[in-house]
Design a protein around this motif. Structure first.
Motif, PDB file in Angstrom:
ATOM      1  N   ILE A 202       0.828  -1.203   0.054  1.00 38.89           N
ATOM      2  CA  ILE A 202       0.013  -0.045  -0.226  1.00 38.89           C
ATOM      3  C   ILE A 202       0.808   1.388  -0.064  1.00 38.89           C
ATOM      4  CG2 ILE A 202      -1.720   1.311   1.324  1.00 38.89           C
ATOM      5  CD1 ILE A 202      -2.778  -1.432   2.280  1.00 38.89           C
ATOM      6  N   ILE A 203       1.927   0.999   0.685  1.00 34.56           N
ATOM      7  CA  ILE A 203       2.865   2.269   0.872  1.00 34.56           C
ATOM      8  C   ILE A 203       3.465   2.558  -0.397  1.00 34.56           C
ATOM      9  CG2 ILE A 203       4.958   3.296   1.875  1.00 34.56           C
ATOM     10  CD1 ILE A 203       4.078   1.995   4.624  1.00 34.56           C
ATOM     11  N   TRP A 204       4.023   1.563  -0.944  1.00 33.86           N
ATOM     12  CA  TRP A 204       4.794   1.880  -2.219  1.00 33.86           C
ATOM     13  C   TRP A 204       3.821   2.061  -3.314  1.00 33.86           C
ATOM     14  CZ3 TRP A 204       9.348   2.902  -3.905  1.00 33.86           C
ATOM     15  CH2 TRP A 204       9.611   2.420  -5.594  1.00 33.86           C
ATOM     16  N   LYS A 205       2.871   1.411  -3.642  1.00 36.61           N
ATOM     17  CA  LYS A 205       1.930   1.398  -4.810  1.00 36.61           C
ATOM     18  C   LYS A 205       1.022   2.640  -4.578  1.00 36.61           C
ATOM     19  CE  LYS A 205       3.275  -2.108  -7.244  1.00 36.61           C
ATOM     20  NZ  LYS A 205       3.839  -1.891  -8.471  1.00 36.61           N
ATOM     21  N   SER A 206       0.533   2.896  -3.433  1.00 33.83           N
ATOM     22  CA  SER A 206      -0.670   3.947  -3.476  1.00 33.83           C
ATOM     23  C   SER A 206      -0.452   5.071  -2.824  1.00 33.83           C
ATOM     24  CB  SER A 206      -1.948   3.298  -2.663  1.00 33.83           C
ATOM     25  OG  SER A 206      -2.346   1.976  -3.285  1.00 33.83           O
TER      26      SER A 206
END
Length: 298
Positions: A202-206
């Protein structure tokens, strides 16, 4: 009726990121101050790449029979106390400046983004711990903290870059944390959690892509501070060591002769001023270009 021409079809097939980059560059080019920043930055990069071709003399070659010569046709910016051509040393010094900017950016950007997004997403004890460490770094002036790190590591250009990187990431982390705290409660983040996405994904993609514009603007604005800090360390003898043609070190060696030989400090000072001003103006332009209201108008 929709467009069916080959040009329109080509525009549809082009990546949206490329189209967005072109729109940003077009906006920056239309703004006089931002265009000046782009022009100076492009000149710095080209000068660094083609320094051996642009320089008129060997930057390290000493000519003791022609010391402290004023600017003339043979030496555009005069010579220093050892007879070295100042113009050539400034040209080769652009490589050092560009190296500092590049290395500090690739360290500070990811580090600040990682700390800020992790602290903002998880909150609680993780946020408290990471932000207290950040506050410790922010409590000291960046130049003073850089001096302390260089004094501990030893005077050299590499140690100066490490010291600047260690002191420049906290503002990026603070900004990324603030951005993350506004996004973590969004519906698309909740949907990603329900689908079983891990916090790292979530942190990396969103979250990271949403923080990148603000971080990029802050990095650009910080480059002026980085250049001045590097020049300050070089001036104090803690950065690049002689005979490297670093602009701050050139001012330090020329200050003893500046009353009678003004060109020793004037031209390196103008180089530092121009590049620092260019990054500030470019950062202001990027802030306007990435403003959602401006993007909607385009």
């Amino acid at each position: 009726m929709s467009e069916t021409t080959p040009a329109a079809e080509t525009r549809r097939r082009r990546p949206q990121s490329l189209i967005a980059a072109e729109n940003i560059l077009r906006f920056l080019a239309k703004t006089p101050t931002s265009a000046f920043g782009l022009l100076v930055l492009a000149a710095l990069i080209l000068t660094a790449l083609f320094a051996p071709l642009i320089a008129t003399h060997d930057p390290y070659l000493q000519d003791l029979t022609n010391t402290l010569a004023p600017p003339d046709g043979a030496h555009f910016f005069g010579t220093d106390e050892l007879g070295r051509d100042i113009f050539s040393r400034l040209v080769h010094g652009s490589r050092i400046t560009l190296t500092i900017i590049f290395l500090v950016t690739i360290v500070v950007g990811p580090l600040g983004l990682l700390v800020g997004t992790v602290a903002g997403y998880f909150g609680g004890k993780t946020d408290v711990m990471l932000m207290r460490v950040t506050d410790i770094f922010l409590s000291f002036p960046s130049l003073i903290l850089s001096l302390a790190f260089v004094a501990a590591l030893g005077p050299s250009l590499n140690n100066a870059i490490i010291a600047i990187s260690l002191t420049a990431w906290p503002p990026i982390a603070r900004l990324a944390r603030a951005e993350t705290m506004t996004f973590r409660s969004a519906d698309y983040i909740a949907a990603a959690r329900l689908q079983g996405a891990s916090p790292a994904r979530i942190i990396w993609k969103s979250i990271v892509p949403m923080c990148l514009p603000s971080v990029l603007i802050r990095l650009t604005l910080n480059m002026a501070t980085v250049i001045l800090t590097a020049a300050g360390l070089g001036f104090l003898g803690l950065g690049a060591q002689p005979p490297m043609p670093e602009w701050g070190a050139m001012i330090a060696t020329g200050r003893r002769y500046m009353i009678d030989s003004w060109w020793l400090v004037t031209f390196p000072g103008l180089a530092i001023l121009s590049v620092s001003l260019a990054f500030n103006l470019l950062g202001d332009g990027l802030r306007d270009a990435l403003d959602p209201k401006q993007m909607m108008k385009r």
